[in-house]
Design an enzyme around this catalytic site. Structure first.
Site, PDB file in Angstrom:
ATOM      1  N   ASP A 107       0.850  -1.188   0.000  1.00 45.95           N
ATOM      2  CA  ASP A 107       0.000   0.000   0.000  1.00 45.95           C
ATOM      3  C   ASP A 107       0.891   1.244   0.000  1.00 45.95           C
ATOM      4  O   ASP A 107       1.932   1.267   0.660  1.00 45.95           O
ATOM      5  CB  ASP A 107      -0.873  -0.013   1.263  1.00 45.95           C
ATOM      6  N   ILE A 108       0.514   2.254  -0.737  1.00 45.48           N
ATOM      7  CA  ILE A 108       1.217   3.539  -0.689  1.00 45.48           C
ATOM      8  C   ILE A 108       0.427   4.427   0.265  1.00 45.48           C
ATOM      9  O   ILE A 108      -0.782   4.609   0.094  1.00 45.48           O
ATOM     10  CB  ILE A 108       1.307   4.179  -2.085  1.00 45.48           C
ATOM     11  N   HIS A 144       6.290  15.483 -14.141  1.00 41.39           N
ATOM     12  CA  HIS A 144       6.949  16.794 -14.190  1.00 41.39           C
ATOM     13  C   HIS A 144       6.746  17.504 -12.871  1.00 41.39           C
ATOM     14  O   HIS A 144       5.687  17.403 -12.234  1.00 41.39           O
ATOM     15  CB  HIS A 144       6.456  17.636 -15.379  1.00 41.39           C
ATOM     16  N   ASP A 197       0.819  12.681 -14.699  1.00 43.78           N
ATOM     17  CA  ASP A 197       0.681  14.129 -14.785  1.00 43.78           C
ATOM     18  C   ASP A 197      -0.785  14.463 -14.513  1.00 43.78           C
ATOM     19  O   ASP A 197      -1.661  14.199 -15.335  1.00 43.78           O
ATOM     20  CB  ASP A 197       1.089  14.592 -16.188  1.00 43.78           C
ATOM     21  N   GLU A 226       8.141  21.166 -18.196  1.00 41.97           N
ATOM     22  CA  GLU A 226       7.093  20.479 -18.986  1.00 41.97           C
ATOM     23  C   GLU A 226       6.108  21.506 -19.493  1.00 41.97           C
ATOM     24  O   GLU A 226       5.621  21.442 -20.611  1.00 41.97           O
ATOM     25  CB  GLU A 226       6.376  19.442 -18.121  1.00 41.97           C
ATOM     26  N   GLU A 227       5.823  22.476 -18.657  1.00 41.24           N
ATOM     27  CA  GLU A 227       4.744  23.423 -18.973  1.00 41.24           C
ATOM     28  C   GLU A 227       5.095  24.349 -20.139  1.00 41.24           C
ATOM     29  O   GLU A 227       4.216  24.998 -20.699  1.00 41.24           O
ATOM     30  CB  GLU A 227       4.401  24.261 -17.722  1.00 41.24           C
ATOM     31  N   ASP A 229      -1.720   3.929  -5.386  1.00 43.15           N
ATOM     32  CA  ASP A 229      -1.637   2.470  -5.266  1.00 43.15           C
ATOM     33  C   ASP A 229      -1.540   1.807  -6.636  1.00 43.15           C
ATOM     34  O   ASP A 229      -0.881   0.784  -6.808  1.00 43.15           O
ATOM     35  CB  ASP A 229      -2.834   1.923  -4.486  1.00 43.15           C
ATOM     36  N   ASP A 288      -5.291   8.572  -3.638  1.00 37.35           N
ATOM     37  CA  ASP A 288      -5.027   7.296  -2.972  1.00 37.35           C
ATOM     38  C   ASP A 288      -5.036   6.150  -3.992  1.00 37.35           C
ATOM     39  O   ASP A 288      -4.091   5.359  -4.088  1.00 37.35           O
ATOM     40  CB  ASP A 288      -6.118   7.076  -1.915  1.00 37.35           C
TER      41      ASP A 288
HETATM   42  N1  DTR Z   1      -0.268  18.923 -20.445  1.00 37.06           N
HETATM   43  C1  DTR Z   1      -0.576  18.695 -19.052  1.00 37.06           C
HETATM   44  C2  DTR Z   1      -2.027  18.498 -18.762  1.00 37.06           C
HETATM   45  C3  DTR Z   1      -2.695  17.526 -19.645  1.00 37.06           C
HETATM   46  C4  DTR Z   1      -3.682  17.809 -20.494  1.00 37.06           C
HETATM   47  N2  DTR Z   1      -4.102  16.651 -21.112  1.00 37.06           N
HETATM   48  C5  DTR Z   1      -3.362  15.625 -20.640  1.00 37.06           C
HETATM   49  C6  DTR Z   1      -3.382  14.266 -20.914  1.00 37.06           C
HETATM   50  C7  DTR Z   1      -2.473  13.432 -20.292  1.00 37.06           C
HETATM   51  C8  DTR Z   1      -1.568  13.944 -19.384  1.00 37.06           C
HETATM   52  C9  DTR Z   1      -1.548  15.342 -19.090  1.00 37.06           C
HETATM   53  C10 DTR Z   1      -2.459  16.142 -19.715  1.00 37.06           C
HETATM   54  C11 DTR Z   1      -0.104  19.859 -18.241  1.00 37.06           C
HETATM   55  O1  DTR Z   1      -0.726  20.920 -18.324  1.00 37.06           O
HETATM   56  O2  DTR Z   1       0.876  19.705 -17.513  1.00 37.06           O
HETATM   57 ZN    ZN Z   2       0.014  21.992 -16.761  1.00 32.51          ZN
HETATM   58 ZN    ZN Z   3       1.035  18.675 -15.917  1.00 27.76          ZN
END
Ligand code: DTR
Ligand code: ZN
Ligand code: ZN
Length: 314
Positions: free
Chosen positions: A40-41, A122, A197, A168-169, A303, A299
């Site tokens: 379990d986490i 990210h 994410d 990532e953004e 898991d 949760d």
């Molecule tokens: N790009 C991600 C958010 C996001 C939007 N659609 C998906 C699908 C699968 C994973 C992530 C996402 C962000 O804004 O960080």
């Molecule tokens: Zn985002």
């Molecule tokens: Zn994201």
């Protein structure tokens, strides 16, 4: 909280061996060893990591965006926790939009380094806010999974690597830099990359990436054991850090609880929550803070991450 999920039952193992015997594929081989059952986490521990990331944002102008002091403090905080647990960590630097970015890579010593199972998330937020669901949730869940690996002294046959991506953004920059930096044969050593994410959206959906079939099945099996329906993530392609791995030919998969899209009446019927509202109405906003999470989704998804990490690496 651990909920019952389908393990590899003794009956299934017997059927598997019976099938092989019937085809004379094997005569006396022992049944396949059972995958180690994932522990379990602790969602309380995951929430504590989120509180720590909230505190980092609070102490650094309210966000943890690429190039900010809040992002570097996030990296330092996670590295400290992983070093203390016995991981071999490294910080990979890159430049994006004129700022220095950082990826944090944590290797769990042991396992076949020719077969690497990776889990990534990210760590950067947008500049508008602290980024607790996006993506403190994925970052904290894989962090607690890694710390649980250490606590359990788990020794899988495959090698485990965890990664937290920068920038990532602003275009999947950190994960792209990591993949581009891999020597050719190092890419083929990654047997699977699992991406997380946004996994605790307050009006949560349960989406499973429909990329690699074996990874997808692993997650769907987990949720079937909880009797929770899932849907394929039909918007993820290219929208998160699994994309550079997929483009490099690495099998990928992951989980997602939804962003700006609206939950339908059917989805609200199957998952609860509010139809006609976004899965996360604080997406990329200042209100994506510690209160902006669904604890049940956090949760369950934490898991599910452990179930996949143990199941795919044993
Ligand atoms: N790009 C991600 C958010 C996001 C939007 N659609 C998906 C699908 C699968 C994973 C992530 C996402 C962000 O804004 O960080
Ligand atoms: Zn985002
Ligand atoms: Zn994201």
């Amino acid at each position: 909280m651990k909920l019952s999920v389908p393990g590899r039952t003794a009956a299934a193992a017997v059927l598997a061996v019976a099938g092989l015997l019937a085809t004379n594929a094997i005569s006396t081989a022992a049944p396949a060893p059972k995958a180690a059952a994932a522990p379990d986490i602790s969602v309380a521990n995951v929430k504590a990591h989120l509180a720590d990331l909230q505190a980092v944002a609070d102490a650094n102008g309210g966000n943890r965006a690429h190039g900010s002091a809040g992002y570097k403090a996030s990296i330092d905080q996670l590295k400290s926790k992983l070093d203390a647990a016995g991981f071999t960590t490294s910080v990979q630097e890159f430049t994006a939009s004129g700022e220095t970015g950082y990826n944090l890579i944590a290797d769990w010593p042991g396992g076949d380094e020719g077969k690497v199972v990776m889990a990534g998330a990210h760590l950067d937020s947008v500049s508008e806010g602290p980024g607790i669901n996006d993506n403190g949730s994925g970052s904290a869940a894989i962090l607690e999974t890694a710390l649980t690996v250490a606590r359990e002294k788990y020794q899988p046959s495959k090698h485990l690597r965890f990664a937290w991506w920068g920038a990532e953004e602003i275009g999947l920059v950190g994960s792209s830099h990591y993949v581009d930096s891999l020597a050719g044969d190092d890419r083929s050593k990654i047997s699977g990359y699992l991406n997380f994410d946004m996994i605790s959206s307050p009006n949560a959906g349960y989406f499973v990436y429909d990329d690699d079939p074996a990874i997808e099945k692993t997650f769907k099996d987990y949720y079937a054991g909880l009797n929770v329906t899932t849907e394929p993530d039909d918007e993820g392609d290219g929208r998160s850090d699994h994309a550079p791995f997929q483009q490099a030919g690495v099998p990928v998969g992951g989980l997602f609880s939804g962003a700006e899209r609206t939950k339908s009446a059917e989805q609200a019927q199957q998952w609860g929550g509010t139809a006609g509202e976004a899965f996360d109405k604080c997406y990329h906003s200042a209100c994506d803070k510690e209160s902006n999470i669904d604890g049940t989704a956090l949760d369950r998804n934490s898991d599910a991450i452990a179930y996949a990490v143990w199941g795919l690496s044993s």
